[in-house]
Design an enzyme around this catalytic site. Structure first.
Site, mmCIF file in Angstrom:
data_model
loop_
_atom_site.group_PDB
_atom_site.id
_atom_site.type_symbol
_atom_site.label_atom_id
_atom_site.label_comp_id
_atom_site.label_asym_id
_atom_site.label_seq_id
_atom_site.Cartn_x
_atom_site.Cartn_y
_atom_site.Cartn_z
ATOM 1 C CG HIS A 1 -2.135 -1.149 1.056
ATOM 2 N ND1 HIS A 1 -2.875 -1.656 2.197
ATOM 3 C CD2 HIS A 1 -2.555 -1.832 0.022
ATOM 4 C CE1 HIS A 1 -3.621 -2.401 1.732
ATOM 5 N NE2 HIS A 1 -3.347 -2.608 0.330
ATOM 6 N N GLY B 1 -1.531 -8.870 12.530
ATOM 7 C CA GLY B 1 -2.075 -7.706 12.899
ATOM 8 C C GLY B 1 -2.835 -7.275 11.704
#
Ligand code: BJW
Ligand code: ZN
Length: 259
Positions: free
Chosen positions: A127, A202
């Site tokens: 990203h 996570g």
């Protein structure tokens, strides 16, 4: 199998053996890996960024076109916060894991640089990165930004102009509706399809196409180990779900696999 992790939890030998014998480990990271460094996640109900800020007003190309100063100011505030933080025990354990296994691919959805600062080379950023601004118009990379001075989140700040075409400079992150960097995504899919173990750390696993990676690995025969205090939407389909914070679970996993 779900395992609630406490200080004294002894991990099953099958899990530890799988990690010790792996030739290629993929570590797939989400915002939770940086949470213990003080960087907020996106979707945690009380502390996540999207509980305080509107994603569609800040994390889309349309939002930047509509109000570049609002979006640039918000990302400069986030960049400043990241500069104030340090890698945590999870980042350090992942860097140490690389020297224990023949091959490790580190694939992150995060836009911070905490893995690099913990000593992990070759991090794949699906990203993008807060530290790689580029021109919104011509896409040329922008020179390194100064240390941000902006004190408050949400404060408007005019973006710098591109030195080539004069267009506004944008953060080097991937917004909703934008394609992920092609080489990074292709490499990540390849690594997931070929690894023996994938550690998913996570991430809520809701943002596509990155969220496909653990399933690709599992379907190709790899063992998927999730590390998250709250099991994600997909964790029931994984071999192991280690429930606990990454900064506690990752050092324990390493210490037990290589005592
Ligand atoms: C802990 C912890 C501790 C807490 N230890 N754990 C198919 C179906 C449906 C929708 C789509 C689809 N395909 C595409 C879409 C649309 C969209 C999408 O997926 N939307 C869904 C939300 C519904 N995807 C896109 O738009 C993507 N682009 C795309 O597909 O383009 C197509 C295209 C192709 C060709 C040409 C053009 C277009 C782009 C997605 C970009 C995502 N961007 C963001 C923002 C980045 C910039 C920024 O930082 O502002 O990326 S959104 C945000 O979510 C960020 C993250 O990387 C990403 C993932 O979040 P993550 O990491 O999982 O965080 P959280 O908060 O969700 O979860 C944290 C977890 O940590 C929780 O589980 C906690 O429990 C845990 N945790 N403490 C361990 N101590
Ligand atoms: Zn330009």
């Amino acid at each position: 199998m779900r395992i609630d992790m406490h200080a004294e939890t002894r991990l099953p030998e099958a899990l530890l053996d799988g990690l010790r014998n792996a030739r290629h480990v993929v570590v797939f990271i989400g915002a939770g890996a940086s949470a213990e460094s003080g960087i907020p996640t996106f979707r945690d109900a009380l502390t996540g960024l999207w509980s305080r800020f509107d994603a569609l007003s800040l994390a889309t190309p349309e939002a930047f076109e509509r109000d570049p100063a609002l979006v640039w100011g918000w990302y400069e505030w986030r960049r400043m916060k990241v500069l104030e933080t340090q890698p945590n025990a999870a980042h350090r354990a992942i860097a140490a894991l690389a020297s224990r296994v023949p091959r490790l691919s580190l694939i992150t959805q995060n836009v911070d640089d905490l893995h690099e600062r913990a000593g992990s080379p070759d991090v794949v950023h699906l990203h993008g990165s807060l530290g790689a601004p580029r021109c919104f118009r011509c896409s040329k990379p922008h020179a390194e930004l100064p240390i941000p001075q902006e004190p408050e989140g949400g404060r408007r700040l005019e973006p710098p102009r591109c030195e080539h075409c004069g267009g506004p400079v944008r953060p080097g992150v991937v917004w909703f509706g934008e394609a992920l960097p092609e080489a990074a995504l292709h490499g990540a899919f390849e690594a997931a399809a070929r690894c023996d173990v994938l550690l998913s750390i996570g991430t809520s696993g809701v943002v596509q196409p990155a969220a496909l990676l653990p399933g690709i690995a599992r379907d190709a025969g790899a063992t998927v180990i999730e590390i998250n205090p709250q099991p994600s939407v997909s964790s029931a389909g994984y071999a192991w779900s280690l429930c606990g914070p990454a900064g506690q679970v990752m050092p324990a996993l390493l210490a037990q696999a290589w005592p």
